[in-house]
Motif scaffolding. Sequence first.
Motif, short mmCIF file in Angstrom:
data_model
loop_
_atom_site.label_atom_id
_atom_site.label_comp_id
_atom_site.label_asym_id
_atom_site.label_seq_id
_atom_site.Cartn_x
_atom_site.Cartn_y
_atom_site.Cartn_z
N GLU A 198 -6.57 97.00 18.74
CA GLU A 198 -5.91 95.65 18.68
C GLU A 198 -6.97 94.62 18.84
O GLU A 198 -8.18 94.67 19.17
N SER A 199 -6.48 93.39 18.40
CA SER A 199 -7.51 92.40 18.53
C SER A 199 -7.93 91.99 19.83
O SER A 199 -7.16 91.96 20.70
N PRO A 200 -9.18 91.39 19.91
CA PRO A 200 -9.55 91.29 21.48
C PRO A 200 -9.10 89.90 21.75
O PRO A 200 -9.00 89.37 22.97
N LEU A 201 -8.24 89.05 20.95
CA LEU A 201 -7.53 87.91 21.52
C LEU A 201 -6.24 88.09 21.97
O LEU A 201 -5.66 89.08 21.34
N PRO A 202 -5.79 87.54 22.94
CA PRO A 202 -4.41 87.78 23.41
C PRO A 202 -3.29 87.53 22.33
O PRO A 202 -2.49 88.44 22.42
N TRP A 203 -3.39 86.57 21.78
CA TRP A 203 -2.37 86.31 20.44
C TRP A 203 -3.07 86.18 19.18
O TRP A 203 -3.37 84.78 18.86
N ALA A 204 -3.41 87.12 18.52
CA ALA A 204 -4.08 86.78 17.16
C ALA A 204 -3.10 85.97 16.36
O ALA A 204 -2.02 86.15 15.86
N ALA B 213 -2.22 82.98 16.88
CA ALA B 213 -1.42 81.91 17.60
C ALA B 213 -2.35 80.63 17.27
O ALA B 213 -3.33 80.39 17.24
N SER B 214 -1.13 79.50 17.60
CA SER B 214 -1.65 78.06 17.57
C SER B 214 -2.83 77.63 18.68
O SER B 214 -2.81 78.45 19.76
N CYS B 215 -3.43 76.59 18.33
CA CYS B 215 -4.26 76.28 19.72
C CYS B 215 -3.69 75.81 20.82
O CYS B 215 -4.01 75.89 22.08
N TRP B 216 -2.18 75.25 20.62
CA TRP B 216 -1.52 74.72 21.86
C TRP B 216 -1.18 76.05 22.58
O TRP B 216 -1.03 75.98 23.60
N HIS B 217 -0.78 77.17 21.93
CA HIS B 217 -0.43 78.29 22.67
C HIS B 217 -1.90 78.69 23.35
O HIS B 217 -1.63 79.23 24.62
N TYR B 218 -2.86 78.73 22.94
CA TYR B 218 -4.04 79.19 23.60
C TYR B 218 -4.37 78.15 24.90
O TYR B 218 -4.73 78.57 26.01
#
Length: 135
Positions: A12-18, A20-25
Motif C-alpha cells: 500500500e501507499s506510504p501516504l495515509p490517503w493516496a 487526497a487533496s491538500c486540505w485533507h492532509y
Amino acid sequence: MPSSNFSPPSTESPLPWAGASCWHYLIYNLRSGLRAAFFLPLPQRGPHATWHQCMLLVLAMLLLQLGWDVAQVGRAGELALNSAPGALFMVPVLLIAAWALASTARRSEQTLLLLVAFLALLLPIDFCYLLANRL
C-alpha cells in the motif's frame, strides 16, 4: 515446523490517503498537532510533510492570529503590515529547531517533516496561549 506470524511487506501507499487533496492532509496534520499538544497517542503515520503543507500551516497560524485580533478589536481596527515580522517570527525559529534536531539525529532529510510537525503543534498551543491571555 510451527507457523510463523511473518507477513510480507505491504504494497500500500506510504501516504495515509493516496490522491487526497491538500486540505485533507491539512486537517490530518492539524488533528495530529492537536493530539500532540494534549499528549494523546499519535497516529501510526507521521504528518504529511510537503512545502505546501508547511505554507498552509503558516497561513493557518496567521489566520488564527488575525481572527483573534479582529475578535479583540472589532471592525474599527486596521491591518498593520508592520506587525507581520512579529507574527512570522516563529517560522524561522521552528525551521532552525527542526534543522538542528534532524542534524543532531543525523537525519537531515527529516527536516521538513519536523518543521510540519512543529507548525501543527504550534497552532493548538498558540490558541491556548491566546485564550489564556484573554482570561
